[in-house]
Design a protein around this motif. Structure first.
Motif, PDB file in Angstrom:
ATOM      1  N   LEU A 161      36.611  36.115  28.816  1.00 12.68           N
ATOM      2  CA  LEU A 161      35.545  37.734  28.514  1.00 12.68           C
ATOM      3  C   LEU A 161      34.742  37.714  29.537  1.00 12.68           C
ATOM      4  N   THR A 162      34.345  38.464  29.854  1.00 10.43           N
ATOM      5  CA  THR A 162      34.122  39.155  31.583  1.00 10.43           C
ATOM      6  C   THR A 162      32.301  39.134  31.101  1.00 10.43           C
ATOM      7  N   ALA A 163      32.010  38.911  32.469  1.00  2.00           N
ATOM      8  CA  ALA A 163      30.764  39.241  32.334  1.00  2.00           C
ATOM      9  C   ALA A 163      30.306  39.518  33.709  1.00  2.00           C
ATOM     10  N   TYR A 164      29.217  40.394  33.967  1.00  2.00           N
ATOM     11  CA  TYR A 164      28.707  40.494  35.002  1.00  2.00           C
ATOM     12  C   TYR A 164      27.008  40.391  35.699  1.00  2.00           C
ATOM     13  N   ASP A 165      26.533  39.828  34.985  1.00  2.00           N
ATOM     14  CA  ASP A 165      24.718  39.420  35.045  1.00  2.00           C
ATOM     15  C   ASP A 165      24.407  38.073  34.552  1.00  2.00           C
TER      16      ASP A 165
ATOM     17  N   ASP B  25      36.494  42.935  38.090  1.00  2.00           N
ATOM     18  CA  ASP B  25      36.310  44.173  39.105  1.00  2.00           C
ATOM     19  C   ASP B  25      35.821  45.163  38.162  1.00  2.00           C
ATOM     20  N   SER B  26      35.680  44.445  36.865  1.00  2.00           N
ATOM     21  CA  SER B  26      35.764  46.238  35.837  1.00  2.00           C
ATOM     22  C   SER B  26      34.257  46.480  35.898  1.00  2.00           C
ATOM     23  N   ALA B  27      33.314  45.973  36.516  1.00  2.00           N
ATOM     24  CA  ALA B  27      32.208  46.051  37.177  1.00  2.00           C
ATOM     25  C   ALA B  27      31.787  47.358  37.292  1.00  2.00           C
TER      26      ALA B  27
ATOM     27  N   VAL C 241      36.629  34.761  39.650  1.00  2.00           N
ATOM     28  CA  VAL C 241      35.694  36.582  40.557  1.00  2.00           C
ATOM     29  C   VAL C 241      36.806  36.980  40.667  1.00  2.00           C
ATOM     30  N   ASP C 242      37.379  37.834  40.678  1.00  2.00           N
ATOM     31  CA  ASP C 242      38.231  39.007  41.061  1.00  2.00           C
ATOM     32  C   ASP C 242      37.429  39.681  41.759  1.00  2.00           C
ATOM     33  N   LEU C 243      39.102  39.680  43.172  1.00  2.00           N
ATOM     34  CA  LEU C 243      38.790  39.937  44.767  1.00  2.00           C
ATOM     35  C   LEU C 243      39.311  41.633  44.552  1.00  2.00           C
TER      36      LEU C 243
ATOM     37  N   GLY D 244      46.528  36.875  27.835  1.00  2.00           N
ATOM     38  CA  GLY D 244      46.850  37.933  27.648  1.00  2.00           C
ATOM     39  C   GLY D 244      45.224  38.856  27.514  1.00  2.00           C
ATOM     40  N   ILE D 245      45.749  40.539  27.842  1.00  2.00           N
ATOM     41  CA  ILE D 245      44.887  41.494  27.500  1.00  2.00           C
ATOM     42  C   ILE D 245      45.614  42.271  27.126  1.00  2.00           C
ATOM     43  N   GLY D 246      45.487  42.943  25.185  1.00  2.00           N
ATOM     44  CA  GLY D 246      46.790  43.510  25.451  1.00  2.00           C
ATOM     45  C   GLY D 246      48.590  43.441  25.153  1.00  2.00           C
TER      46      GLY D 246
END
Ligand code: KIV
Length: 272
Positions: A29-33, A52-54, A90-92, A210-212
């Protein structure tokens, strides 16, 4: 007992490979904080992506393009402080690796040194080959990302399903094999036909997340704000919502406003 549950203090890239070998699905899953990362890690997620969906869900931009390397490092630092078990990838961000391998390496080193993340992710196959080689040679684990690549949205012109045509599907398969041969530890496949994703998962040894991209992948990733129903107007077919936090938060805030306006909050037990 599952590979990931065996007294694992910290998920590593090696454990992920073992999970694929044992047929154990990988959760991501994503997280940003800090606060969200802590909840997601406590729940037992295997990989946390500081995506980077942040740029979309945290900053409100229409695309992932505007987010900067400094901003990604800030998000990643906050996430790392909340995580004790998951592997943090972490996304570049766009513009931090496309120019040349030196720039890609410098950006990756900044992420690893300044955030404490455990790996980087970048979008592309053959086009980013030299950068992947350079980053991996420095000892930084790399996750690839193929299929729908949101950093190329202005090239595609749409967020619809990718690789439906044979040429694009063939390129995706050869890119996946290339990234594996270079040493990537896993790949994200975004929004491609399920059969194609399944074929890729069977033809490489590294985990395919996968995502979708259907149930044939070795694991699944979602944007946490989508899964939790914080984003309200985003309804792609692949998304399963596990909560409606938009409504939960809105109702709680409305109740608070009502109590403040009426003088009900604070009461005598809520003061000093
Ligand atoms: O940035 C992101 O959230 C991602 C996922 C969609 C895989 O790259």
């Amino acid at each position: 007992m599952s590979v990931a549950k065996k007294e694992v203090k910290r998920i590593t890239t090696h454990i992920l490979l073992e999970m694929k070998k044992q047929g154990e699905k990988i959760s991501m899953l994503t997280a940003y904080d800090f606060s969200m990362a802590k909840i997601i890690d406590d729940a037992g997620i295997d990989i946390i992506l500081v995506g980077d969906s942040a740029s979309n869900v945290m900053a409100g931009h229409e695309t992932t393009l505007p987010i900067t390397l400094d901003q990604m490092i800030y998000h990643a630092q906050s996430v790392v402080r909340g995580v004790s078990r998951a592997l943090v990838v972490v996304d570049l961000p766009f513009g931090s690796y496309q120019a040349n391998p030196e720039k890609a390496l410098e950006s990756s080193i900044r992420i690893m040194k300044e955030s404490g993340g455990h790996a980087v992710k970048l979008e592309g196959g053959e086009e980013v080959k030299e950068s992947v080689i350079r980053i991996l040679a420095s000892g930084i684990p790399v996750m690839g990302h193929l299929g729908l690549m949101p950093q190329s949205i202005y090239k595609y012109g749409t967020y619809s399903v990718r690789a439906k045509e044979t040429d694009e599907a063939q390129k995706l398969i050869s890119d996946a094999k290339l990234l594996e041969s270079l040493g990537c530890f896993a790949l994200v496949l975004e929004k491609i036909p399920a059969e194609l994703a399944s074929e890729v998962a069977k033809s490489v040894q590294i985990p395919i997340i996968g995502i979708g991209a259907g149930e044939g992948c070795d694991g699944q990733v979602l944007v946490s704000h989508d899964l939790l129903g914080i984003t309200k107007d985003f309804h792609p077919r692949f998304l399963r919502r596990y909560a409606d936090l938009y409504a939960v938060v809105k109702d709680a805030v409305s109740a608070y406003i009502t109590d403040v306006k009426s003088g009900d909050f604070p009461n005598e037990n809520e003061r000093y």
